[in-house]
Design an enzyme around this catalytic site. Sequence first.
Site, mmCIF file in Angstrom:
data_model
loop_
_atom_site.group_PDB
_atom_site.id
_atom_site.type_symbol
_atom_site.label_atom_id
_atom_site.label_comp_id
_atom_site.label_asym_id
_atom_site.label_seq_id
_atom_site.Cartn_x
_atom_site.Cartn_y
_atom_site.Cartn_z
ATOM 1 N N VAL A 128 1.635 2.368 8.364
ATOM 2 C CA VAL A 128 3.003 2.267 8.592
ATOM 3 C C VAL A 128 3.852 2.800 7.601
ATOM 4 O O VAL A 128 3.968 1.968 6.473
ATOM 5 C CB VAL A 128 3.434 0.939 9.335
ATOM 6 C CG1 VAL A 128 4.783 1.040 9.924
ATOM 7 C CG2 VAL A 128 2.215 0.326 10.401
ATOM 8 N N HIS A 132 6.363 -2.286 3.241
ATOM 9 C CA HIS A 132 6.204 -3.689 3.415
ATOM 10 C C HIS A 132 5.454 -4.439 2.456
ATOM 11 O O HIS A 132 4.303 -3.590 1.916
ATOM 12 C CB HIS A 132 5.537 -3.616 4.836
ATOM 13 C CG HIS A 132 4.445 -3.004 5.047
ATOM 14 N ND1 HIS A 132 4.547 -1.539 5.520
ATOM 15 C CD2 HIS A 132 3.017 -3.118 5.237
ATOM 16 C CE1 HIS A 132 3.563 -0.877 5.569
ATOM 17 N NE2 HIS A 132 2.229 -1.953 5.344
ATOM 18 N N ASN A 192 0.885 -1.182 0.173
ATOM 19 C CA ASN A 192 0.004 -0.138 0.043
ATOM 20 C C ASN A 192 0.941 1.224 0.148
ATOM 21 O O ASN A 192 1.972 1.218 0.498
ATOM 22 C CB ASN A 192 -0.873 0.029 1.132
ATOM 23 C CG ASN A 192 -1.800 -1.076 1.367
ATOM 24 O OD1 ASN A 192 -2.153 -1.621 0.172
ATOM 25 N ND2 ASN A 192 -1.894 -1.722 2.477
HETATM 26 P P1 AMP Z 1 -0.457 -0.917 6.044
HETATM 27 O O1 AMP Z 1 -1.750 -0.240 6.560
HETATM 28 O O2 AMP Z 1 -0.293 -1.393 4.821
HETATM 29 O O3 AMP Z 1 0.614 0.297 6.309
HETATM 30 O O4 AMP Z 1 -0.036 -2.003 6.825
HETATM 31 C C1 AMP Z 1 0.387 -1.973 8.286
HETATM 32 C C2 AMP Z 1 0.257 -3.160 8.711
HETATM 33 O O5 AMP Z 1 1.008 -3.375 10.007
HETATM 34 C C3 AMP Z 1 -1.134 -3.332 9.342
HETATM 35 O O6 AMP Z 1 -1.759 -4.601 8.471
HETATM 36 C C4 AMP Z 1 -1.065 -3.597 10.806
HETATM 37 O O7 AMP Z 1 -2.230 -4.574 11.384
HETATM 38 C C5 AMP Z 1 0.273 -4.156 10.881
HETATM 39 N N1 AMP Z 1 0.799 -3.855 12.153
HETATM 40 C C6 AMP Z 1 0.842 -2.701 12.894
HETATM 41 N N2 AMP Z 1 1.613 -2.794 14.055
HETATM 42 C C7 AMP Z 1 2.216 -4.173 14.010
HETATM 43 C C8 AMP Z 1 2.851 -4.853 14.961
HETATM 44 N N3 AMP Z 1 3.245 -4.413 16.067
HETATM 45 N N4 AMP Z 1 3.153 -6.146 14.749
HETATM 46 C C9 AMP Z 1 2.645 -6.628 13.495
HETATM 47 N N5 AMP Z 1 1.989 -6.008 12.653
HETATM 48 C C10 AMP Z 1 1.541 -4.722 12.932
#
Ligand code: AMP
Length: 124
Positions: free
Chosen positions: A97, A101, A88
């Site tokens: 985030v 990723h 994304n």
């Molecule tokens: P995005 O919305 O594409 O930036 O994806 C960020 C992802 O990070 C989301 O699916 C969250 O559920 C995941 N996420 C956020 N914090 C953590 C964490 N501490 N451990 C594992 N996944 C996380």
Amino acid sequence: MSNTTIFDKIISREIDAEIVYEDDIALAFKDINPQAPVHLLIIPKKPIATINDIAEDDRELVGHLFVVARKIARQHGFAKDGYRVVMNCNEDGGQSVYHIHLHLLAGQTLGWPPYANSAPKQVG
Ligand code: AMP
């Protein structure tokens, strides 16, 4: 943008994550809020905020994330059935985030298209 994110803290082990793969360049761990039976995040150890911040020199690193996805799919036994990788970008892409990723989703037949309840914008 090179602000520290929660993913930097996972890389440095300041906070826990269920890590499933690690090498010199990348780390993969379970998403804390899974959207499929298998939902992993594959991240580079180098912090790059968004796809917009990927430099020409990052080609190999970004390609490596897909190689890791392929390895995990094979190791976890869902390569043949299939899976989805998604990255994304920014607000409309659903990024929360700001450390790039790959989402690796598997374990059930996934829906398409990914949008819901949003009106199209004029782009281009
Ligand atoms: P995005 O919305 O594409 O930036 O994806 C960020 C992802 O990070 C989301 O699916 C969250 O559920 C995941 N996420 C956020 N914090 C953590 C964490 N501490 N451990 C594992 N996944 C996380």
